[in-house]
Design an enzyme around this catalytic site. Structure first.
Site, PDB file in Angstrom:
ATOM      1  N   LYS A 193      18.394  13.929  60.588  1.00  0.00           N
ATOM      2  CA  LYS A 193      19.431  13.492  59.636  1.00  0.00           C
ATOM      3  C   LYS A 193      20.797  13.949  60.119  1.00  0.00           C
ATOM      4  O   LYS A 193      20.936  15.036  60.654  1.00  0.00           O
ATOM      5  CB  LYS A 193      19.127  14.119  58.274  1.00  0.00           C
ATOM      6  CG  LYS A 193      20.193  13.885  57.208  1.00  0.00           C
ATOM      7  CD  LYS A 193      19.776  14.436  55.843  1.00  0.00           C
ATOM      8  CE  LYS A 193      20.140  15.890  55.658  1.00  0.00           C
ATOM      9  NZ  LYS A 193      19.938  16.373  54.269  1.00  0.00           N
ATOM     10  N   ASP A 220      11.739  18.484  50.082  1.00  0.00           N
ATOM     11  CA  ASP A 220      13.114  18.965  50.236  1.00  0.00           C
ATOM     12  C   ASP A 220      13.367  20.027  49.183  1.00  0.00           C
ATOM     13  O   ASP A 220      12.590  20.169  48.238  1.00  0.00           O
ATOM     14  CB  ASP A 220      14.104  17.800  50.101  1.00  0.00           C
ATOM     15  CG  ASP A 220      15.400  18.056  50.874  1.00  0.00           C
ATOM     16  OD1 ASP A 220      15.573  19.155  51.427  1.00  0.00           O
ATOM     17  OD2 ASP A 220      16.243  17.141  50.932  1.00  0.00           O
ATOM     18  N   SER A 224      19.848  15.802  44.807  1.00  0.00           N
ATOM     19  CA  SER A 224      21.092  15.778  44.039  1.00  0.00           C
ATOM     20  C   SER A 224      21.397  14.319  43.689  1.00  0.00           C
ATOM     21  O   SER A 224      20.955  13.816  42.669  1.00  0.00           O
ATOM     22  CB  SER A 224      22.209  16.441  44.851  1.00  0.00           C
ATOM     23  OG  SER A 224      23.410  16.376  44.140  1.00  0.00           O
ATOM     24  N   GLY A 227      20.493  10.472  47.687  1.00  0.00           N
ATOM     25  CA  GLY A 227      20.820   9.753  48.920  1.00  0.00           C
ATOM     26  C   GLY A 227      19.908  10.103  50.094  1.00  0.00           C
ATOM     27  O   GLY A 227      19.418   9.215  50.794  1.00  0.00           O
TER      28      GLY A 227
HETATM   29  C1  R5P Z   1      20.760  19.365  52.191  1.00  0.00           C
HETATM   30  O1  R5P Z   1      20.996  20.181  53.065  1.00  0.00           O
HETATM   31  C2  R5P Z   1      19.725  19.592  51.143  1.00  0.00           C
HETATM   32  O2  R5P Z   1      18.596  20.227  51.672  1.00  0.00           O
HETATM   33  C3  R5P Z   1      19.322  18.287  50.458  1.00  0.00           C
HETATM   34  O3  R5P Z   1      18.718  17.437  51.421  1.00  0.00           O
HETATM   35  C4  R5P Z   1      20.518  17.581  49.874  1.00  0.00           C
HETATM   36  O4  R5P Z   1      21.314  18.487  49.161  1.00  0.00           O
HETATM   37  C5  R5P Z   1      20.106  16.471  48.955  1.00  0.00           C
HETATM   38  O5  R5P Z   1      21.245  15.887  48.408  1.00  0.00           O
HETATM   39  P1  R5P Z   1      21.263  14.359  47.986  1.00  0.00           P
HETATM   40  O6  R5P Z   1      20.130  14.136  47.030  1.00  0.00           O
HETATM   41  O7  R5P Z   1      22.610  14.169  47.326  1.00  0.00           O
HETATM   42  O8  R5P Z   1      21.153  13.545  49.230  1.00  0.00           O
END
Ligand code: R5P
Length: 300
Positions: A193, A220, A224, A227
């Site tokens: 990523k 994960d 949030s 995305g």
């Molecule tokens: C990033 O380093 C975290 O481990 C999560 O992958 C990230 O915070 C997820 O955020 P979102 O749901 O906004 O993509």
């Protein structure tokens, strides 16, 4: 006689976590009163008599609005210490600001450092959280601190059938994938990523994993906006994965995260109960308070 109580922080998520923690550790449970003044300032009150209480396990999650949750936490810790409680153990199932753990761009605050210093300095003697984004951040809390990893425990409450594989959305999260996969008895790997720190754009490139016909479980720490997981799911389904489920410690589910995940083909999300429940039908909550009771109340 010396006594320990578990105190729920007043909001529903904290209270229900605290009640479960108390049940599983054989301690008594109480909650706090909270309100917001017309000008927006926070008010907390502990009605429980604290005479003879020498240890309080304060459960306060830092759910959105995070800044309000944090100020309530600080007010409560300060109050408990002023009341003469010898040891305040803060159980923060979700610790806010954990992802801003270094200066990514020059001049940025290391927010987790400021938060952990404030919690310690106001009087928290020990800190227990669930899956802090990076364990090294705990060094900013100059006291006993532990981050409990929930994935193996969650695995025992998830049914996996067929040919499954666990994938982390990036290499840094491989530890989570390994832990979940080993507990489930399946293989694991990661995706590559890239997040643009200025625009926030995420792109995900396939790693050398053949997901064709496989039931993929993405793991994960946080969902949030959804995305990261949505992009991963689209990619995996386009590579003919049979299905995509998600295991996550903290389901923040900001804005339209749930519909984003559904549109991306995510079948189900399994989340620890660290935050207020959202989007029933998609997100299934697993009570991890027994894990905290078992492992974390014995902070060395
Ligand atoms: C990033 O380093 C975290 O481990 C999560 O992958 C990230 O915070 C997820 O955020 P979102 O749901 O906004 O993509």
């Amino acid at each position: 006689m010396a006594r320990t109580i578990v105190l729920g922080g007043g909001d529903e998520a904290s209270n229900s976590f605290a009640a479960s923690l108390a049940r599983h550790s054989g301690l008594s449970y109480a909650s706090v009163e909270r309100k917001i003044f017309p000008d927006g300032e926070s008010y907390v009150r502990v009605r429980e008599p604290l005479d003879g209480v020498d240890r309080v396990v304060l459960v306060k999650t830092m759910a959105p609005p995070q800044d309000k949750s944090i100020i309530e936490t600080l007010l409560l810790i300060d109050l408990l210490k002023e009341k003469g409680v010898g040891e305040v153990v803060l159980v923060a199932p979700y610790l806010a600001y954990a992802r801003q753990d270094r200066e990514f761009l020059p001049g940025e605050s290391v927010s987790v450092r400021a938060l952990l210093r404030a919690l310690r300095r106001v009087g928290a003697d020990a800190l227990v959280t669930i899956e802090i984004h990076k364990e090294e951040s705990l060094r900013y809390f100059e006291g006993r601190a532990v981050s409990v990893s929930p994935y193996a425990y969650m695995a025992s409450r998830i049914r996996v059938e067929g040919d499954a594989v666990v994938l982390a959305p990036d290499q840094g999260a491989l530890r989570r994938a390994r832990e979940l996969a080993e507990a489930l008895g399946v293989g694991f790997d990661y995706l590559v990523k890239h997040r643009d720190r200025v625009t926030g754009e995420i792109s995900i490139e396939p790693k050398s994993v053949d997901v064709r016909g496989k039931r993929v479980i993405i793991v994960d720490d946080v969902i949030s906006t959804g995305g990261t997981v949505a992009k991963a799911s689209e990619l995996l389904l386009s590579q003919r994965a049979e299905s995509v489920d998600v295991v996550v410690a903290h389901a923040l589910m900001v804005g339209d995260a749930a519909s984003k995940l559904r549109r991306a083909g995510v079948r189900a999300v399994y989340a620890a109960n660290t935050l207020p429940p959202k989007d029933p039908g998609l997100v299934h909550y697993i009570d991890v308070a027994p894990l905290v009771a078992e492992k974390a109340l014995e902070v060395p």
